[in-house]
Scaffold this motif. Structure first.
Motif, short mmCIF file in Angstrom:
data_model
loop_
_atom_site.label_atom_id
_atom_site.label_comp_id
_atom_site.label_asym_id
_atom_site.label_seq_id
_atom_site.Cartn_x
_atom_site.Cartn_y
_atom_site.Cartn_z
N GLN A 297 62.97 89.30 -51.88
CA GLN A 297 62.20 89.31 -50.50
C GLN A 297 62.90 89.92 -49.18
OE1 GLN A 297 61.03 85.17 -50.05
NE2 GLN A 297 58.82 85.95 -49.37
N GLY A 298 62.00 90.62 -48.74
CA GLY A 298 62.68 91.20 -47.47
C GLY A 298 63.53 92.46 -47.60
N LYS A 299 63.84 92.60 -48.99
CA LYS A 299 64.99 93.78 -49.26
C LYS A 299 64.10 95.07 -49.57
CE LYS A 299 68.61 91.12 -49.37
NZ LYS A 299 69.61 91.35 -48.44
N ARG A 300 64.80 96.19 -49.54
CA ARG A 300 64.51 97.21 -50.05
C ARG A 300 65.31 97.76 -51.24
NH1 ARG A 300 64.88 103.46 -47.54
NH2 ARG A 300 66.98 103.21 -47.72
N VAL A 301 64.51 98.26 -52.32
CA VAL A 301 65.28 98.54 -53.48
C VAL A 301 65.13 100.13 -53.80
CG1 VAL A 301 65.36 97.95 -56.16
CG2 VAL A 301 64.82 96.14 -54.53
N ILE B 90 54.90 92.44 -54.91
CA ILE B 90 54.32 91.34 -54.72
C ILE B 90 55.08 90.19 -54.47
CG2 ILE B 90 52.04 92.02 -56.03
CD1 ILE B 90 52.45 90.52 -58.48
N ASN B 91 56.22 90.29 -54.88
CA ASN B 91 57.22 89.06 -54.77
C ASN B 91 58.03 89.35 -53.32
OD1 ASN B 91 56.74 87.32 -56.70
ND2 ASN B 91 58.30 88.38 -58.14
N GLY B 92 57.62 90.13 -52.48
CA GLY B 92 57.92 90.19 -51.21
C GLY B 92 59.14 91.49 -50.87
N CYS B 93 59.25 91.95 -51.92
CA CYS B 93 60.36 93.27 -51.71
C CYS B 93 59.80 94.10 -50.53
CB CYS B 93 60.53 93.96 -52.90
SG CYS B 93 61.26 95.48 -52.77
N LYS B 94 60.52 94.72 -49.86
CA LYS B 94 59.95 95.31 -48.47
C LYS B 94 59.57 96.76 -49.07
CE LYS B 94 62.90 96.33 -45.34
NZ LYS B 94 64.26 96.16 -44.34
N ALA B 95 60.19 97.42 -49.71
CA ALA B 95 59.71 98.85 -50.45
C ALA B 95 60.65 99.06 -51.46
CB ALA B 95 60.22 99.71 -49.24
N ILE B 96 60.17 99.76 -52.22
CA ILE B 96 60.78 100.41 -53.51
C ILE B 96 60.79 101.91 -53.18
CG2 ILE B 96 60.86 101.07 -55.87
CD1 ILE B 96 61.10 98.13 -55.72
N VAL B 97 62.39 102.60 -53.35
CA VAL B 97 62.30 103.88 -53.10
C VAL B 97 62.65 104.53 -54.46
CG1 VAL B 97 63.94 105.66 -51.97
CG2 VAL B 97 63.58 103.52 -51.08
N PRO B 98 61.47 105.23 -55.18
CA PRO B 98 61.80 105.81 -56.65
C PRO B 98 62.62 107.05 -56.69
CG PRO B 98 59.47 106.10 -55.78
CD PRO B 98 60.35 105.61 -54.45
N VAL B 99 63.84 107.21 -57.08
CA VAL B 99 64.59 108.40 -57.14
C VAL B 99 64.79 108.70 -58.72
CG1 VAL B 99 65.62 107.93 -55.02
CG2 VAL B 99 66.71 107.14 -57.04
N ASP B 100 65.06 110.00 -58.97
CA ASP B 100 65.30 110.28 -60.38
C ASP B 100 66.72 110.15 -60.99
OD1 ASP B 100 65.94 112.67 -58.72
OD2 ASP B 100 64.23 113.84 -59.70
N THR B 101 67.73 110.33 -59.92
CA THR B 101 69.17 110.15 -60.61
C THR B 101 70.07 108.97 -59.84
OG1 THR B 101 70.03 111.59 -58.76
CG2 THR B 101 69.12 112.57 -60.54
N VAL B 102 70.93 108.55 -60.90
CA VAL B 102 71.84 107.58 -60.34
C VAL B 102 72.42 107.94 -58.73
CG1 VAL B 102 73.84 106.19 -60.91
CG2 VAL B 102 71.95 106.73 -62.53
N LEU B 103 72.81 109.20 -58.98
CA LEU B 103 73.71 109.81 -57.78
C LEU B 103 72.94 109.66 -56.26
CD1 LEU B 103 76.06 111.07 -56.96
CD2 LEU B 103 75.21 113.19 -57.19
N ARG B 104 71.48 109.93 -56.63
CA ARG B 104 70.79 110.14 -55.44
C ARG B 104 70.27 108.54 -54.91
NH1 ARG B 104 69.46 112.22 -51.23
NH2 ARG B 104 67.42 112.16 -50.48
N ALA B 105 70.39 107.48 -55.92
CA ALA B 105 70.13 106.21 -55.59
C ALA B 105 71.46 105.74 -54.80
CB ALA B 105 70.18 105.42 -56.88
N LYS B 106 72.54 106.19 -55.16
CA LYS B 106 73.71 105.84 -54.36
C LYS B 106 73.66 106.29 -52.93
CE LYS B 106 76.54 104.46 -58.11
NZ LYS B 106 77.45 105.06 -59.44
N GLU B 107 73.20 107.63 -52.89
CA GLU B 107 73.45 108.36 -51.64
C GLU B 107 72.43 107.69 -50.48
OE1 GLU B 107 74.05 112.96 -53.36
OE2 GLU B 107 72.15 112.46 -52.75
N LEU B 108 70.99 107.40 -51.13
CA LEU B 108 70.12 106.90 -50.16
C LEU B 108 70.44 105.25 -49.76
CD1 LEU B 108 66.77 108.06 -51.73
CD2 LEU B 108 68.02 108.78 -49.76
#
Ligand SMILES: O=C(O)[C@H](CS(=O)(=O)O)OP(=O)(O)O
Ligand SMILES: [Mg+2]
Length: 245
Positions: A91-95, A39-57
């Protein structure tokens, strides 16, 4: 309409979600944070289960968020506090987000027709979305490491109460756990913040210096927006180019 409430991720079976709408609830704090960021304007949230996967994506311009043991992961841009995900920051970022329970719950629900993110912030909107999708619905309480967490059960009760208000008692059928959680919510609703503070996770958050997060997570129906999983990322319902329902 049938609504099954599941007490924690460990009790959930992915195949049971086929052809259903699943509302994943992790009040403290993952789904409260996802809703706040979007609601604060983030473009998208990619939910992942591991730290490694977050860094890879992570692609150029993406930010990394999440926690382990409630604390921000070293090298990440944000922890798991909704208060960090301000307009200025997101705002405008993917997290890309990884948390102990909530993002794992979203991954577990992936076989559902629709995966929504719910918290007290958007209970009424989740109820409206579930009605509009016209599917049997599961409220998946994330819990904490496969153990029930009170705040998630109370929020499931809140969503059930909103469904009852919208459709009338006779149109809603739930399991015994759902009935119990609705009763608990009705009992606790006037003192929700204090109840969350006295819960196991509330106390843990206060001890770690996150009492303000509990206050932020205890607000009810402050938005009519609902995050929905589109392929591998959460966006606000109705904003991805396809019709909302
Ligand atoms: O940081 C949080 O809010 C929790 C951490 S813990 O599991 O309670 O230690 O993660 P979440 O995935 O949001 O439940
Ligand atoms: Mg939690």
């Amino acid at each position: 309409m049938h609504i099954e409430v599941v007490a924690n991720i460990g009790e959930a079976r992915s195949d049971d979600f086929l052809h259903k709408t699943v509302i994943v609830v992790d009040v403290i704090r993952a789904t409260s944070t996802i809703i706040t960021a979007l609601i604060n304007g983030c473009k998208a949230i990619v939910p992942v289960d591991t730290v490694l996967r977050a860094k890879e994506l992570q692609q150029e311009g993406d930010l990394l968020g999440g926690e382990r043991f409630c604390k921000k992961i070293p090298g990440f841009d944000f922890g798991n506090s909704p208060l960090e995900y301000t307009k200025e920051a997101v705002q405008g970022k993917r997290v890309i987000l990884t948390t102990t329970n909530g993002t794992r719950g979203i991954q577990k629900a992936i076989k559902a027709d629709q995966v929504l993110a719910g918290s007290f912030l958007n209970s009424k909107a989740c109820a409206a979305a579930a009605i509009a999708f016209k599917r049997d619905t599961v409220i998946l309480c994330a819990g904490t490491q496969d153990v029930f967490s009170l705040e998630d059960g109370l929020c499931a009760g809140h969503i059930l109460e909103e469904l009852n208000l919208a459709l009338g008692e006779k149109q809603i059928a739930t399991n015994d756990f759902g009935l119990a959680m609705r009763g608990c919510f009705l009992q606790a609703q006037k003192t929700l913040y204090d109840t969350l503070l006295s819960s196991t996770n509330g106390k843990k958050m206060c001890k770690s210096g996150f009492q303000a997060d509990i206050e932020a997570c205890a607000k009810t129906n402050i938005t009519d927006q609902v995050p929905v999983l589109e392929r591998d990322q959460m966006v606000l319902l109705g904003t991805s180019g396809r019709p909302a329902f």
